[in-house]
Design an enzyme around this catalytic site. Structure first.
Site, mmCIF file in Angstrom:
data_model
loop_
_atom_site.group_PDB
_atom_site.id
_atom_site.type_symbol
_atom_site.label_atom_id
_atom_site.label_comp_id
_atom_site.label_asym_id
_atom_site.label_seq_id
_atom_site.Cartn_x
_atom_site.Cartn_y
_atom_site.Cartn_z
ATOM 1 N N GLU A 49 0.688 -1.144 0.254
ATOM 2 C CA GLU A 49 0.075 0.269 -0.023
ATOM 3 C C GLU A 49 1.008 1.381 0.084
ATOM 4 O O GLU A 49 1.985 1.341 0.556
ATOM 5 C CB GLU A 49 -1.127 0.239 1.297
ATOM 6 N N THR A 50 0.428 2.346 -0.694
ATOM 7 C CA THR A 50 0.906 3.592 -0.502
ATOM 8 C C THR A 50 -0.348 4.703 -0.253
ATOM 9 O O THR A 50 -1.517 4.607 -0.734
ATOM 10 C CB THR A 50 1.179 4.150 -1.824
#
Length: 294
Positions: A49-50
């Site tokens: 995830e970002t």
């Protein structure tokens, strides 16, 4: 050509030891970025995830965050929630109010508690969004057993646990069984896409060795992540599953979870299970602090 420089941190979550947890990339100020740009950045970081920090739209929240996998946007995810909060606290961008902060995300408002653990390190815990639980059919269970190559404990029927992220949760005979699972990722991806789920979380119990109660593994090939090193929403979904089946349990129940051994990580997740809520917590440490150019 003029380039825009944006502050960026990479935070290791569910550990106090750099490189032993689950990293999340945090774009500290995402104002001006389009959804397409956010997805491109998330694909480039190639982390599970970002996150992209934005001003809160709800007056009760301290900030708003959008969460992307390399392939898609999520309404909520666990380790990015803790990692983003850590990054903002470390930078002095937000300040706790009576040891609490409020995150706004696609799943709504998420309340986080800031505390100090016995080792003197900062620990952050989020309250899991209210889970929606649907038990699976015998045919669905048999299909999953084939894909993971291991028998599932059917006395606790596996279930889809929806907390924004949608995890299929199943208990295996013990922690060793979890560590030895070798899924068929092609079939698993097809299964997850057809069912519309984030992935599958498996857990098994230890015999209280090393003060660790359960081992957890989270597989999400449909999201571009075959195995998540240490998964907050996955562990939270496991906690919701335990509460769902644990009519004889006396909350609050404190469960210690280990995750990431197979990937060379050493994630530690604290799960506090009560009648009204579930708290998922752990430490975090910054590994990269700098800027990206857009």
């Amino acid at each position: 050509m003029h380039k825009l420089a944006v502050n960026y941190k990479q935070v290791d979550v569910f550990t106090s030891k750099p490189f032993k947890g689950n990293p999340v990339a945090v774009i500290m100020d995402a104002r001006g970025l389009s959804t397409a740009q956010m997805q491109d950045i998330a694909n480039w970081t190639n982390l599970s995830e970002t996150t992209f920090v934005l001003p809160a739209e709800n007056s009760e929240a301290d900030y708003r965050v959008r969460i992307f996998t390399p392939k898609s946007e999520l309404p909520f995810a666990g380790h990015p929630t803790i990692g983003t909060a850590w990054a903002l606290l470390e930078a002095g961008i937000i300040v706790p109010r009576q040891s609490h902060i409020i995150q706004e995300c696609g799943a709504g408002l998420v309340r986080l508690t800031i505390s100090v653990c016995s080792e003197g390190k900062t620990s952050i815990a989020f309250e899991l969004p209210k889970p929606q639980i649907t038990e699976l059919s015998a045919e669905q269970i048999a299909s999953i057993e084939k894909m993971i190559g291991c028998k599932i404990n059917r006395s606790l029927p596996p279930a889809l646990v929806d907390v924004g992220a949608r995890w299929v949760v199943a208990q295996l005979p013990d922690a060793s069984s979890v560590l030895n699972v070798s899924p068929d990722y092609v079939q698993l991806r097809q299964h997850d896409l057809a069912m519309g789920v984030t992935g599958i979380c498996l857990y098994g119990e230890y015999s209280q060795q090393d003060n660790m109660t359960i081992e957890v593994r989270s597989f999400a090939p449909a999201c571009g992540v075959n195995e998540d090193p240490v998964c907050g929403s996955g562990n939270g979904s496991v906690a919701a599953f335990i509460r769902h089946h644990g009519t004889d349990l006396l909350p609050p129940l404190h469960v210690n979870a280990s995750q990431g051994q197979v990937l060379g990580r050493d994630g530690k997740v604290s799960l506090i299970i009560d009648h009204d809520n579930i708290k998922v917590g752990g430490c975090a440490v910054t590994c990269i602090d700098g800027q990206i150019s857009l």
